[in-house]
Motif scaffolding. Structure first.
Motif, mmCIF file in Angstrom:
data_model
loop_
_atom_site.group_PDB
_atom_site.id
_atom_site.type_symbol
_atom_site.label_atom_id
_atom_site.label_comp_id
_atom_site.label_asym_id
_atom_site.label_seq_id
_atom_site.Cartn_x
_atom_site.Cartn_y
_atom_site.Cartn_z
ATOM 1 N N ILE A 70 0.838 -1.202 0.000
ATOM 2 C CA ILE A 70 0.000 0.000 0.000
ATOM 3 C C ILE A 70 0.873 1.252 0.000
ATOM 4 O O ILE A 70 0.580 2.219 -0.710
ATOM 5 N N ALA A 71 1.952 1.236 0.750
ATOM 6 C CA ALA A 71 2.882 2.376 0.771
ATOM 7 C C ALA A 71 3.501 2.596 -0.603
ATOM 8 O O ALA A 71 3.669 3.743 -1.047
ATOM 9 N N ILE A 72 3.835 1.520 -1.280
ATOM 10 C CA ILE A 72 4.393 1.634 -2.638
ATOM 11 C C ILE A 72 3.363 2.238 -3.586
ATOM 12 O O ILE A 72 3.685 3.122 -4.392
ATOM 13 N N TYR A 73 2.104 1.779 -3.479
ATOM 14 C CA TYR A 73 1.054 2.349 -4.333
ATOM 15 C C TYR A 73 0.848 3.825 -4.021
ATOM 16 O O TYR A 73 0.641 4.636 -4.929
ATOM 17 N N ASP A 74 0.912 4.201 -2.745
ATOM 18 C CA ASP A 74 0.791 5.611 -2.379
ATOM 19 C C ASP A 74 1.890 6.448 -3.024
ATOM 20 O O ASP A 74 1.635 7.542 -3.533
ATOM 21 N N PHE B 296 3.011 10.426 -8.170
ATOM 22 C CA PHE B 296 3.524 10.794 -9.485
ATOM 23 C C PHE B 296 2.474 10.654 -10.583
ATOM 24 O O PHE B 296 2.578 11.307 -11.617
ATOM 25 N N ALA B 297 1.510 9.796 -10.380
ATOM 26 C CA ALA B 297 0.454 9.569 -11.380
ATOM 27 C C ALA B 297 -0.855 9.319 -10.631
ATOM 28 O O ALA B 297 -1.302 8.179 -10.501
ATOM 29 N N LYS C 175 -4.760 1.552 -13.046
ATOM 30 C CA LYS C 175 -4.236 0.257 -12.598
ATOM 31 C C LYS C 175 -3.698 0.343 -11.172
ATOM 32 O O LYS C 175 -3.934 -0.539 -10.352
ATOM 33 N N THR C 176 -2.988 1.411 -10.875
ATOM 34 C CA THR C 176 -2.431 1.577 -9.535
ATOM 35 C C THR C 176 -3.536 1.790 -8.513
ATOM 36 O O THR C 176 -3.500 1.222 -7.413
ATOM 37 N N LEU C 177 -4.538 2.585 -8.861
ATOM 38 C CA LEU C 177 -5.666 2.798 -7.958
ATOM 39 C C LEU C 177 -6.399 1.489 -7.674
ATOM 40 O O LEU C 177 -6.750 1.191 -6.532
ATOM 41 N N LYS C 178 -6.603 0.700 -8.716
ATOM 42 C CA LYS C 178 -7.299 -0.577 -8.553
ATOM 43 C C LYS C 178 -6.477 -1.532 -7.695
ATOM 44 O O LYS C 178 -7.014 -2.221 -6.825
ATOM 45 N N PHE D 171 -7.387 -3.284 -4.080
ATOM 46 C CA PHE D 171 -7.271 -4.725 -3.858
ATOM 47 C C PHE D 171 -6.399 -5.016 -2.635
ATOM 48 O O PHE D 171 -6.731 -5.861 -1.802
ATOM 49 N N ALA D 172 -5.277 -4.304 -2.526
ATOM 50 C CA ALA D 172 -4.370 -4.504 -1.387
ATOM 51 C C ALA D 172 -5.069 -4.147 -0.078
ATOM 52 O O ALA D 172 -4.918 -4.851 0.927
ATOM 53 N N LEU D 173 -5.853 -3.071 -0.077
ATOM 54 C CA LEU D 173 -6.596 -2.688 1.119
ATOM 55 C C LEU D 173 -7.628 -3.745 1.488
ATOM 56 O O LEU D 173 -7.828 -4.057 2.669
ATOM 57 N N GLU D 174 -8.275 -4.317 0.477
ATOM 58 C CA GLU D 174 -9.260 -5.369 0.732
ATOM 59 C C GLU D 174 -8.593 -6.596 1.359
ATOM 60 O O GLU D 174 -9.088 -7.166 2.332
ATOM 61 N N LYS D 175 -7.466 -7.017 0.807
ATOM 62 C CA LYS D 175 -6.757 -8.184 1.343
ATOM 63 C C LYS D 175 -6.228 -7.908 2.747
ATOM 64 O O LYS D 175 -6.260 -8.784 3.619
ATOM 65 N N LEU D 176 -5.731 -6.698 2.969
ATOM 66 C CA LEU D 176 -5.270 -6.317 4.303
ATOM 67 C C LEU D 176 -6.423 -6.422 5.296
ATOM 68 O O LEU D 176 -6.262 -6.973 6.389
ATOM 69 N N SER D 177 -7.575 -5.926 4.913
ATOM 70 C CA SER D 177 -8.747 -6.002 5.775
ATOM 71 C C SER D 177 -9.107 -7.445 6.115
ATOM 72 O O SER D 177 -9.415 -7.764 7.268
ATOM 73 N N GLU D 178 -9.062 -8.319 5.139
ATOM 74 C CA GLU D 178 -9.371 -9.730 5.372
ATOM 75 C C GLU D 178 -8.408 -10.355 6.387
ATOM 76 O O GLU D 178 -8.824 -11.104 7.278
ATOM 77 N N LEU D 179 -7.128 -10.046 6.234
ATOM 78 C CA LEU D 179 -6.142 -10.592 7.173
ATOM 79 C C LEU D 179 -6.325 -10.030 8.575
ATOM 80 O O LEU D 179 -6.217 -10.755 9.562
ATOM 81 N N GLN D 180 -6.596 -8.736 8.663
ATOM 82 C CA GLN D 180 -6.814 -8.125 9.968
ATOM 83 C C GLN D 180 -8.052 -8.720 10.637
ATOM 84 O O GLN D 180 -8.047 -8.965 11.840
ATOM 85 N N LEU D 181 -9.089 -8.959 9.852
ATOM 86 C CA LEU D 181 -10.298 -9.582 10.389
ATOM 87 C C LEU D 181 -9.991 -10.974 10.924
ATOM 88 O O LEU D 181 -10.464 -11.354 12.003
#
Length: 70
Positions: free
Chosen positions: A14-18, A23-24, A29-32, A36-46
């Motif tokens: 997520i930090a890399i995407y930020d 810059f863009a 693609k980066t936003l998507k 996706f990374a936020l969704e997966k992070l949420s699943e793991l945290q849950l």
């Protein structure tokens, strides 16, 4: 690999995407991928019963998802 380590990997992604979005900020693609990374992070945290963090990450992911459904 332990779940805690995997969660840290998702935070790193997520930090890399930020950084890339600085810059863009409209790169779809980066936003998507960040959504996706936020969704997966949420699943793991849950799965670790980190409910507050999971909800926060999922709310962010939903924000990215709703941007694509417009």
């Amino acid at each position: 690999m332990k779940i805690g380590a995997i969660i840290q990997i998702w935070y790193g992604a997520i930090a890399i995407y930020d950084t890339a979005l600085k810059f863009a900020s409209n790169d779809l693609k980066t936003l998507k991928r960040k959504g996706f990374a936020l969704e997966k992070l949420s699943e793991l945290q849950l799965s670790q019963q980190h409910y507050t963090e999971a909800i926060k990450a999922l709310k962010q992911a939903i924000g990215y998802d709703s941007a694509f459904s417009r």
